[in-house]
Design a protein around this motif. Structure first.
Motif, short mmCIF file in Angstrom:
data_model
loop_
_atom_site.label_atom_id
_atom_site.label_comp_id
_atom_site.label_asym_id
_atom_site.label_seq_id
_atom_site.Cartn_x
_atom_site.Cartn_y
_atom_site.Cartn_z
N ARG A 131 0.83 -1.19 0.00
CA ARG A 131 0.00 0.00 0.00
C ARG A 131 0.87 1.26 0.00
NH1 ARG A 131 -3.11 -3.48 3.20
NH2 ARG A 131 -5.38 -3.27 2.95
N PHE A 141 -5.72 2.72 -6.63
CA PHE A 141 -5.92 1.78 -5.53
C PHE A 141 -6.54 2.52 -4.35
CE2 PHE A 141 -2.99 -0.86 -7.89
CZ PHE A 141 -3.29 -2.16 -7.51
N ARG A 142 -7.48 1.86 -3.67
CA ARG A 142 -8.10 2.44 -2.49
C ARG A 142 -8.34 1.34 -1.46
NH1 ARG A 142 -6.90 6.30 -4.95
NH2 ARG A 142 -8.07 8.21 -5.40
N ASP A 143 -8.34 1.72 -0.19
CA ASP A 143 -8.76 0.81 0.88
C ASP A 143 -10.25 0.61 0.80
OD1 ASP A 143 -6.19 0.54 1.91
OD2 ASP A 143 -6.44 2.28 3.25
N GLY A 149 -12.26 -3.89 5.52
CA GLY A 149 -12.06 -3.47 4.14
C GLY A 149 -12.66 -4.41 3.12
N ARG A 167 -10.92 -6.47 -5.66
CA ARG A 167 -10.01 -6.56 -4.52
C ARG A 167 -8.80 -7.41 -4.87
NH1 ARG A 167 -11.55 -8.02 1.84
NH2 ARG A 167 -9.97 -6.60 2.71
N GLU A 170 -2.80 -9.16 -1.13
CA GLU A 170 -1.53 -8.49 -0.86
C GLU A 170 -0.36 -9.48 -0.96
OE1 GLU A 170 -1.27 -5.43 -0.74
OE2 GLU A 170 -3.32 -4.77 -0.36
N GLN A 177 -6.21 -4.19 -0.79
CA GLN A 177 -6.86 -3.02 -1.35
C GLN A 177 -7.72 -3.39 -2.56
OE1 GLN A 177 -3.34 -0.30 -1.85
NE2 GLN A 177 -4.63 1.11 -0.64
N TRP A 178 -8.41 -2.37 -3.06
CA TRP A 178 -9.24 -2.50 -4.25
C TRP A 178 -8.67 -1.59 -5.34
CZ3 TRP A 178 -14.17 -5.19 -4.06
CH2 TRP A 178 -14.50 -5.67 -2.80
#
Length: 566
Positions: A131, A141-143, A149, A167, A170, A177-178
């Motif tokens: 991240r 990318f976003r949480d 999440g 999604r 990791e 993340q998405w």
């Protein structure tokens, strides 16, 4: 300081070639297959250069030919500066460009800046990075929301159906993340707020320009800049019509996108003549001009006729508006009826009450979703109207875009078995969208080839199945028939060269609301009868007719070009 497009136009007439050009779109995987593997390729295009020259086109626009998993017909790009090995090599590409240039045909490459494929080296690096890393900053990318999440960042949906967020896992194996994708999940959107993205695309523009590419068609030109923090949380809200007209939509047609194309214009103007570009921008008509400005891409697709009914009043309003807009902005109009994303216009015009880009009729019926039954198409009427519309369009000031196969009068392939379908819109929207495979079926070159079963396309099969009735449209049959659709296109394109002067027309008065007429320099008069009843023709030399004339009368659903004698 680089000159503007207008300054180049004044000092270098060769820079004007695009203003009145006839551009022929090649969908490479469906044009010609040189090695009999069922997929069209670069060498296949080179083998048909003589055909393109005899057709009379000024430029060829190549849909994506880059390495790709074909999650979206090649618009999921693995490497922007290479050729898909299934289609050939860079050396094959260079040979094709040389062959096309050798007969006076320019080359336009499709560039896809909104997203890469999920196999692109940048995306692989992003997935392997944590991240907040520089690699992830190239994308969006976003949480996620929720306690862990597990929910997407918002409720936005993909153009191809389903969520616009996917999604990732990791590097340590945990759910993470998405990432955002306007289209298929295999097409992660780039972050155009990242300078590295800007620089890489400038490098790509120079790479192909240095190899002789004359211009670029810019895919989803209106989608690069986004407000990912917008409060619009659902699809219904963000589809408010006023957001499109005001430039306030969070995802589409934002004012700041034009800063990207100002950078591109500086690169285009490094070359002599300058490289050209045309924007694919599905935007409000009042906002299209900025994409076509001399300081930006220079030209933008006008899809208005493509979406119109076969109707004189609609055609006149659309033509007048777009010519006025072109005159005000200094660009030239673009005209198009068919491409790789829409139902072929020879079919649209033959549907019950139908036209429109996707086969929807005025009664709300969707021909494709209803099964795409060929029996429901009045193919004879559809082709007659398509030829009349094309003859009118080819006489207009501006550039004309043709889609491979329309010069043969090809109909849409409505029925394709599910096992053979390729378009992601079909698989993500069963029962809502059937997809675009029907206009991408490979071309028939030979009705009865000595070898293979793909009507001369190449080998024993094509990557999308060709129906048996394709044989009736084969190139070799039409080349032997002076009354064929191919012969009509060749004649029209040959005559059109006489019109390439002043970019203007003068409307002529008619006594019938179903008749549209205008005059072009040189004493040409173009008349289209949209109605059912024949009308009298003025005195003059008939240069071209889209259907057989009835003595001194112009039948319905027919266009004629006349050199008026009085």
């Amino acid at each position: 300081m680089p000159a503007t497009a207008h300054e180049h136009d004044r000092t270098n007439p060769a820079a004007d070639w695009w203003r009145q050009a006839v551009v022929y779109q090649v969908y490479p995987r469906s044009f010609a297959d040189s090695n009999a593997d069922g997929i069209g390729d670069i060498a296949g295009i080179t083998s048909r250069v003589d055909y393109l020259a005899r057709l009379g086109v000024d430029a060829v626009w190549l849909s994506p030919f880059y390495p790709s998993a074909l999650a979206d017909g090649g618009y999921d790009v693995d490497d922007y500066r290479n050729v898909d090995p299934r289609l050939g090599t860079l050396e094959d590409f260079d040979a094709m460009v040389a062959a096309l240039h050798g007969v006076g045909i320019k080359v336009i490459a499709d560039i896809v800046p909104n997203h890469t494929s999920d196999r692109h080296e940048w995306f692989a690096e992003a997935l392997a990075s944590p991240r907040g890393s520089a690699a992830r900053e190239r994308y969006i990318f976003r949480d996620g929301l929720g306690e862990n999440g597990e929910l997407p960042p918002n409720g936005w949906t993909s153009i191809f159906g389903g969520p616009a967020w996917e999604r990732v896992t990791e590097p340590d194996g945990t759910p993470g993340q998405w990432y955002f994708h306007l289209f298929a999940k295999e097409q992660p959107d780039l972050n155009w707020d990242n300078p590295e993205v800007h620089e890489d695309f400038l490098r790509t523009l120079r790479f192909w320009s240095d190899r002789g590419v004359d211009g670029f068609r810019v895919d989803v030109a209106h989608g690069l800049k986004k407000d990912m923090d917008a409060v619009h949380d659902d699809l219904e809200t963000i589809h408010r019509a006023d957001l499109f007209s005001l430039g306030e939509h969070p995802l589409w047609d934002r004012d700041e996108v034009h800063s990207v194309y100002a950078e591109w214009r500086k690169v285009f103007n490094e070359y002599t003549p300058p490289r050209t570009a045309v924007a694919e921008a599905w935007v409000h008509a009042d906002r299209r001009a900025r994409y076509a400005s001399p300081e930006g891409l220079g030209q933008a697709f006008n899809f208005d006729l493509l979406q119109a009914d076969f109707d004189a009043e609609q055609y006149r309003a659309i033509i007048a508006k777009n010519l006025a807009e072109a005159a005000a902005t200094g660009t030239s109009s673009t005209w198009v009826f068919s491409n790789h994303d829409v139902v072929r216009h020879a079919t649209r015009y033959g549907l019950p009450k139908g036209s429109g880009r996707s086969g929807h009729g005025a009664d709300g019926k969707d021909w494709l979703l209803d099964g795409g039954d060929p029996a429901e198409v009045d193919a004879q009427l559809g082709l007659r109207r398509a030829k009349a519309a094309t003859a009118l369009m080819l006489a207009l000031p501006g550039s004309a875009y043709l889609y491979q196969g329309e010069e043969l009068g090809l109909q849409e392939v409505g029925r394709i078995p599910e096992k053979d379908r390729q378009d992601p819109t079909y698989f993500r929207n069963r029962g809502v969208e059937v997809g675009r495979d029907g206009c991408r079926v490979p071309l028939p070159w030979d009705a009865a080839p000595a070898e293979g079963s793909s009507y001369g396309f190449g080998g024993d099969g094509a990557h999308l199945p060709q129906p048996a009735w394709f044989a009736d449209y084969a190139v070799n049959l039409q080349e032997a028939d002076s009354a064929s659709t191919l012969a009509f296109y060749r004649k029209a394109l040959g005559l059109r060269r006489e019109l390439q002067g002043e970019e203007r027309l003068v409307w002529a008065q008619t006594e019938d609301d179903d008749v549209l007429a205008f005059e072009r320099p040189g004493g040409w008069r173009v008349i289209t009868n949209f109605g059912p009843a024949p009308i009298a023709l003025p005195e003059g030399e008939v240069l071209l007719a889209s259907a057989e004339l009835d003595g001194g009368k112009l039948p319905g659903d027919t266009t004629v070009w006349i050199r008026v004698t009085s």
